[in-house]
Design a protein around this motif. Sequence first.
Motif, PDB file in Angstrom:
ATOM      1  N   MET A  40      63.094 -42.820  14.411  1.00  9.04           N
ATOM      2  CA  MET A  40      64.038 -42.197  13.526  1.00  9.04           C
ATOM      3  C   MET A  40      64.485 -43.496  12.632  1.00  9.04           C
ATOM      4  O   MET A  40      64.821 -44.694  13.059  1.00  9.04           O
ATOM      5  N   ASN A  41      64.258 -43.468  11.074  1.00 11.36           N
ATOM      6  CA  ASN A  41      64.688 -44.516  10.417  1.00 11.36           C
ATOM      7  C   ASN A  41      66.224 -44.645  10.212  1.00 11.36           C
ATOM      8  O   ASN A  41      67.084 -43.620  10.128  1.00 11.36           O
ATOM      9  N   SER A  42      66.744 -45.504  10.100  1.00 13.89           N
ATOM     10  CA  SER A  42      68.020 -45.870   9.875  1.00 13.89           C
ATOM     11  C   SER A  42      68.184 -45.583   8.155  1.00 13.89           C
ATOM     12  O   SER A  42      67.436 -45.364   7.464  1.00 13.89           O
ATOM     13  N   LYS A  43      69.571 -45.488   7.770  1.00 10.45           N
ATOM     14  CA  LYS A  43      69.788 -45.420   6.423  1.00 10.45           C
ATOM     15  C   LYS A  43      70.479 -46.264   5.637  1.00 10.45           C
ATOM     16  O   LYS A  43      71.190 -47.103   6.101  1.00 10.45           O
ATOM     17  N   ASN A  44      69.963 -46.253   4.212  1.00 15.17           N
ATOM     18  CA  ASN A  44      70.551 -47.233   3.325  1.00 15.17           C
ATOM     19  C   ASN A  44      71.641 -46.452   2.475  1.00 15.17           C
ATOM     20  O   ASN A  44      71.108 -45.385   1.419  1.00 15.17           O
ATOM     21  N   PRO A  45      72.966 -46.513   2.634  1.00 19.87           N
ATOM     22  CA  PRO A  45      74.094 -45.573   2.061  1.00 19.87           C
ATOM     23  C   PRO A  45      73.932 -45.621   0.723  1.00 19.87           C
ATOM     24  O   PRO A  45      74.560 -44.904   0.019  1.00 19.87           O
ATOM     25  N   SER A  46      73.420 -46.615   0.155  1.00 17.50           N
ATOM     26  CA  SER A  46      73.235 -46.843  -1.649  1.00 17.50           C
ATOM     27  C   SER A  46      71.891 -46.236  -2.159  1.00 17.50           C
ATOM     28  O   SER A  46      71.971 -45.847  -3.201  1.00 17.50           O
TER      29      SER A  46
ATOM     30  N   CYS B 116      67.382 -42.820   2.008  1.00 22.27           N
ATOM     31  CA  CYS B 116      66.373 -43.613   1.993  1.00 22.27           C
ATOM     32  C   CYS B 116      66.545 -44.703   3.066  1.00 22.27           C
ATOM     33  O   CYS B 116      67.859 -45.137   3.170  1.00 22.27           O
ATOM     34  N   ALA B 117      65.561 -45.349   3.823  1.00 20.12           N
ATOM     35  CA  ALA B 117      65.862 -46.439   4.736  1.00 20.12           C
ATOM     36  C   ALA B 117      65.584 -47.928   4.226  1.00 20.12           C
ATOM     37  O   ALA B 117      65.771 -48.800   4.929  1.00 20.12           O
ATOM     38  N   LEU B 118      64.816 -47.819   3.021  1.00 17.51           N
ATOM     39  CA  LEU B 118      64.634 -49.274   2.953  1.00 17.51           C
ATOM     40  C   LEU B 118      65.868 -50.121   2.280  1.00 17.51           C
ATOM     41  O   LEU B 118      66.657 -49.210   1.870  1.00 17.51           O
ATOM     42  N   GLN B 119      65.576 -51.384   2.043  1.00 18.91           N
ATOM     43  CA  GLN B 119      66.650 -52.029   1.627  1.00 18.91           C
ATOM     44  C   GLN B 119      66.734 -52.169  -0.043  1.00 18.91           C
ATOM     45  O   GLN B 119      67.824 -52.113  -0.717  1.00 18.91           O
ATOM     46  N   LYS B 120      65.563 -51.731  -0.681  1.00 23.73           N
ATOM     47  CA  LYS B 120      65.386 -51.456  -2.284  1.00 23.73           C
ATOM     48  C   LYS B 120      64.277 -50.604  -2.456  1.00 23.73           C
ATOM     49  O   LYS B 120      63.423 -50.659  -1.368  1.00 23.73           O
ATOM     50  N   ILE B 121      64.127 -49.979  -3.432  1.00 17.38           N
ATOM     51  CA  ILE B 121      63.254 -49.196  -4.033  1.00 17.38           C
ATOM     52  C   ILE B 121      62.672 -49.417  -5.182  1.00 17.38           C
ATOM     53  O   ILE B 121      63.472 -50.077  -6.065  1.00 17.38           O
ATOM     54  N   GLN B 122      61.696 -49.210  -5.621  1.00 17.51           N
ATOM     55  CA  GLN B 122      61.177 -49.424  -7.000  1.00 17.51           C
ATOM     56  C   GLN B 122      60.965 -48.034  -7.626  1.00 17.51           C
ATOM     57  O   GLN B 122      60.262 -47.318  -7.345  1.00 17.51           O
ATOM     58  N   VAL B 123      61.721 -47.952  -8.728  1.00 16.04           N
ATOM     59  CA  VAL B 123      61.606 -46.599  -9.677  1.00 16.04           C
ATOM     60  C   VAL B 123      60.910 -46.954 -10.994  1.00 16.04           C
ATOM     61  O   VAL B 123      61.042 -48.016 -11.550  1.00 16.04           O
ATOM     62  N   GLY B 124      60.119 -46.213 -11.403  1.00 18.21           N
ATOM     63  CA  GLY B 124      59.205 -46.207 -12.632  1.00 18.21           C
ATOM     64  C   GLY B 124      58.760 -44.884 -13.205  1.00 18.21           C
ATOM     65  O   GLY B 124      59.626 -43.994 -12.991  1.00 18.21           O
ATOM     66  N   THR B 125      57.997 -44.832 -14.048  1.00 12.22           N
ATOM     67  CA  THR B 125      57.526 -43.718 -14.734  1.00 12.22           C
ATOM     68  C   THR B 125      55.889 -43.833 -14.779  1.00 12.22           C
ATOM     69  O   THR B 125      55.370 -44.855 -14.922  1.00 12.22           O
ATOM     70  N   HIS B 126      55.473 -42.323 -15.069  1.00  8.43           N
ATOM     71  CA  HIS B 126      54.138 -42.211 -15.364  1.00  8.43           C
ATOM     72  C   HIS B 126      54.005 -41.883 -16.645  1.00  8.43           C
ATOM     73  O   HIS B 126      52.794 -41.446 -17.029  1.00  8.43           O
ATOM     74  N   GLU B 127      54.773 -41.916 -17.550  1.00  5.56           N
ATOM     75  CA  GLU B 127      54.680 -41.510 -18.711  1.00  5.56           C
ATOM     76  C   GLU B 127      54.697 -42.545 -19.712  1.00  5.56           C
ATOM     77  O   GLU B 127      55.438 -43.631 -19.498  1.00  5.56           O
ATOM     78  N   SER B 128      54.448 -42.556 -21.060  1.00  4.90           N
ATOM     79  CA  SER B 128      54.588 -43.689 -22.026  1.00  4.90           C
ATOM     80  C   SER B 128      55.755 -43.664 -22.843  1.00  4.90           C
ATOM     81  O   SER B 128      56.266 -44.903 -23.128  1.00  4.90           O
ATOM     82  N   ASP B 129      56.518 -42.593 -22.833  1.00  2.00           N
ATOM     83  CA  ASP B 129      57.847 -42.683 -23.335  1.00  2.00           C
ATOM     84  C   ASP B 129      58.517 -41.575 -22.330  1.00  2.00           C
ATOM     85  O   ASP B 129      59.006 -40.338 -23.042  1.00  2.00           O
TER      86      ASP B 129
END
Length: 53
Positions: A1-7, A25-38
């Motif tokens: 079981m993964n631990s959790k990142n409360p943020s 999520c259990a990661l320390q940080k995530i990458q958010v992005g987009t698949h759109e040009s606008d």
Amino acid sequence: MNSKNPSIACTVSSCKFHSSSEDYCALQKIQVGTHESDPTMIECTDCQSFEKK
Ligand code: SF4
């Protein structure tokens, strides 16, 4: 079981970084992005740290 990142709340339980017991999520940080040009709405954005479980 993964631990959790409360943020980083997340409901994508099919991701291998999801905390299986709670909706976080259990990661320390995530990458958010987009698949759109606008990007104009929520659906245009993606968690680019996702990996299938
Ligand atoms: S990597 Fe992204 S999709 Fe996966 S659990 Fe974390 S926030 Fe959710």
